[in-house]
Design a protein around this motif. Structure first.
Motif, PDB file in Angstrom:
ATOM      1  N   ARG A 111       0.866  -1.220   0.028  1.00  0.00           N
ATOM      2  CA  ARG A 111       0.009  -0.150  -0.114  1.00  0.00           C
ATOM      3  C   ARG A 111       0.990   1.303   0.002  1.00  0.00           C
ATOM      4  NH1 ARG A 111      -4.070   0.458   4.802  1.00  0.00           N
ATOM      5  NH2 ARG A 111      -2.294   1.047   6.063  1.00  0.00           N
ATOM      6  N   SER A 112       2.049   1.315   0.750  1.00  0.00           N
ATOM      7  CA  SER A 112       2.789   2.533   0.875  1.00  0.00           C
ATOM      8  C   SER A 112       4.382   1.905   0.909  1.00  0.00           C
ATOM      9  CB  SER A 112       2.334   3.174   2.094  1.00  0.00           C
ATOM     10  OG  SER A 112       3.177   4.363   2.219  1.00  0.00           O
ATOM     11  N   CYS A 114       7.763   7.275   1.959  1.00  0.00           N
ATOM     12  CA  CYS A 114       6.713   6.109   1.838  1.00  0.00           C
ATOM     13  C   CYS A 114       5.855   6.568   0.929  1.00  0.00           C
ATOM     14  CB  CYS A 114       6.286   5.716   2.926  1.00  0.00           C
ATOM     15  SG  CYS A 114       7.298   4.451   3.718  1.00  0.00           S
ATOM     16  N   GLY A 115       5.071   5.692   0.194  1.00  0.00           N
ATOM     17  CA  GLY A 115       4.101   6.002  -0.850  1.00  0.00           C
ATOM     18  C   GLY A 115       4.624   5.899  -2.414  1.00  0.00           C
ATOM     19  N   TRP A 116       3.657   5.388  -3.159  1.00  0.00           N
ATOM     20  CA  TRP A 116       3.915   5.148  -4.481  1.00  0.00           C
ATOM     21  C   TRP A 116       4.292   6.357  -5.230  1.00  0.00           C
ATOM     22  CZ3 TRP A 116       4.908   0.652  -6.230  1.00  0.00           C
ATOM     23  CH2 TRP A 116       4.389  -0.390  -5.885  1.00  0.00           C
ATOM     24  N   ARG A 117       3.982   7.562  -4.868  1.00  0.00           N
ATOM     25  CA  ARG A 117       4.463   8.726  -5.641  1.00  0.00           C
ATOM     26  C   ARG A 117       5.673   9.114  -5.355  1.00  0.00           C
ATOM     27  NH1 ARG A 117       0.326  13.903  -5.303  1.00  0.00           N
ATOM     28  NH2 ARG A 117      -0.859  11.988  -6.096  1.00  0.00           N
TER      29      ARG A 117
END
Length: 414
Positions: free
Chosen positions: A223-224, A231-234
């Protein structure tokens, strides 16, 4: 004539030099290793990035930060910030082990000539090379708000001008800005008994969260995910896929470069600020003038501040026109993107064939990772491959093509 001249010996310059030496290029490296980290950051500061995201880059990944820490009897751990002075020492260790001899003289001018470039050192020596990698860091791009620029340096300085804050002990200082540099500088000043306040134009401060554990359930990672920028896909996309980022449309790249990962304080400095530093929000400086004993600041907060000294922790603006060591003719030949920074092609080559750029000045092309040490790994490998393509394209005659748009040059060299 050398194959490559690397100008700058910070994380990007040293990483490029390591990859270039491994590729068998004949090169010279100029600059005082890790100079801005050694000279322009006060003791007591920490790296904001994670230790595993703060490696300089050599082709075999042998000279990592965690390995250096082990030689010092310490461990680089996720979630534990590294002191800036330790990181600077790591850079010197990397230079000794992964880079050919570095000439610590400063290059003061670079000009184009038939077949390549000529660089002039501070003591007048000239060096010629077929290609140049410009890795000058952030110091040429210091940004001070317009309202403060007319004041003398004994009243107004940039946060990057200070390797030691002791001169402000017992004085009254106002720090301008709402990011990590402003907040950590203010904390250090307060901890040495300086009367300090922060003026931030935002209506609230942003704080980074404590990073989640490195080992965690798979669904949390999915998810991240962790990345070199948080953290995070972006953030993962910005950090781990700069080559894909460059394929975005220029307006999108410009918007992201201007807004992504905006001013924010690290989690580990928050308590030090909130418990000891006066912060005035929605206060943008609109005018400033010298008064007896210091500076009077007028702000959008409908009040004024009188202080002995102002430290502008207001970041950097990497534009073509601030590349002052390039000759006027060479500088003017560089195509620009919307934010005023030089245009770069897929291999970090500028629109002037043979001139490659690295670091902050390429953020508009390759994304926010270029503002951090983490971007050095992608840059070094990609840029050196571009240099090799350029040298191969030029052929035995060693003739650099006439300047043109960087995309056209990349097509020829492809």
């Amino acid at each position: 004539m050398y194959d490559l001249l690397v100008v700058g010996a910070g994380p990007y310059g040293l990483s490029i030099a390591s990859h270039a030496a491994d590729a068998g290029l004949s090169l010279r490296v100029f600059g005082r290793p890790m100079a801005s980290w050694r000279d322009n950051m006060p003791d007591g500061m920490f790296l904001k990035s994670e230790p595993w995201a703060s490696n300089l880059s050599d082709p075999a990944a042998r000279w990592r930060l965690d390995r250096y820490c082990a030689t010092q009897g310490t461990t680089a751990r996720h979630g534990e910030p590294i002191p800036v002075e330790m990181f600077a020492e790591y850079g010197l260790w990397f230079a000794r082990n992964a880079v050919p001899d570095v000439d610590e003289r400063t290059v003061i001018r670079i000009a184009s000539l038939p077949g390549g470039f000529e660089a002039v050192t501070e003591d007048g020596e000239t060096v010629q090379a077929r290609t140049v990698a410009l890795a000058v860091g952030v110091m040429p791009f210091v940004e001070i708000p317009a309202a403060l620029r007319a004041l003398p340096r004994d009243l107004v300085t940039h946060s990057s001008h200070h390797g030691d804050l002791a001169r402000f002990r017992g004085r009254d200082v106002t720090v301008i800005g709402g990011g990590q540099a402003a907040l950590e500088t203010a904390a250090l000043l307060a901890e040495q008994d300086t009367r300090v306040r922060v003026l931030a134009r935002a209506d609230r401060l942003s704080w980074n969260d404590v990073p989640p554990p490195w080992e965690r359930p798979w669904w949390q990672s999915a998810r991240s995910p962790h990345s070199g920028l948080g953290c995070g896909w972006r953030n993962w996309f910005y950090a781990e896929r700069p080559g894909l980022y460059r394929r975005l449309r220029e307006p999108t790249r410009a918007r992201i470069a201007a807004t992504a990962l905006g001013p924010a304080g690290a989690w580990w400095v928050r308590n030090r600020v909130e418990s000891a530093v006066e912060v005035r929000l929605a206060h943008e400086v609109t005018a400033a003038r010298a008064v007896p004993g210091g500076v009077r600041l007028e702000t959008t907060g409908a009040d004024h501040v009188e202080t002995e000294h102002v430290i502008a922790a207001t970041g950097f603006r990497a534009t073509r026109d601030r590349l002052g060591l390039l000759s006027p003719e060479l500088r003017a030949s560089l195509a620009m993107v919307a934010d005023g920074s030089p245009e770069v092609g897929r291999d970090f080559e500028s629109s002037h064939p043979g001139l490659f750029l690295a670091g902050l000045v390429t953020a508009a092309g390759f994304g926010p990772a270029m503002r951090f040490v983490h971007g050095a790994t992608f840059t070094a490998g990609t840029l050196v491959r571009g240099v090799r393509r350029r040298l191969h394209t030029d052929g035995p005659a060693g003739v650099i093509p006439a300047p043109g748009r960087c995309e056209a040059a990349q097509t020829v060299s492809g």
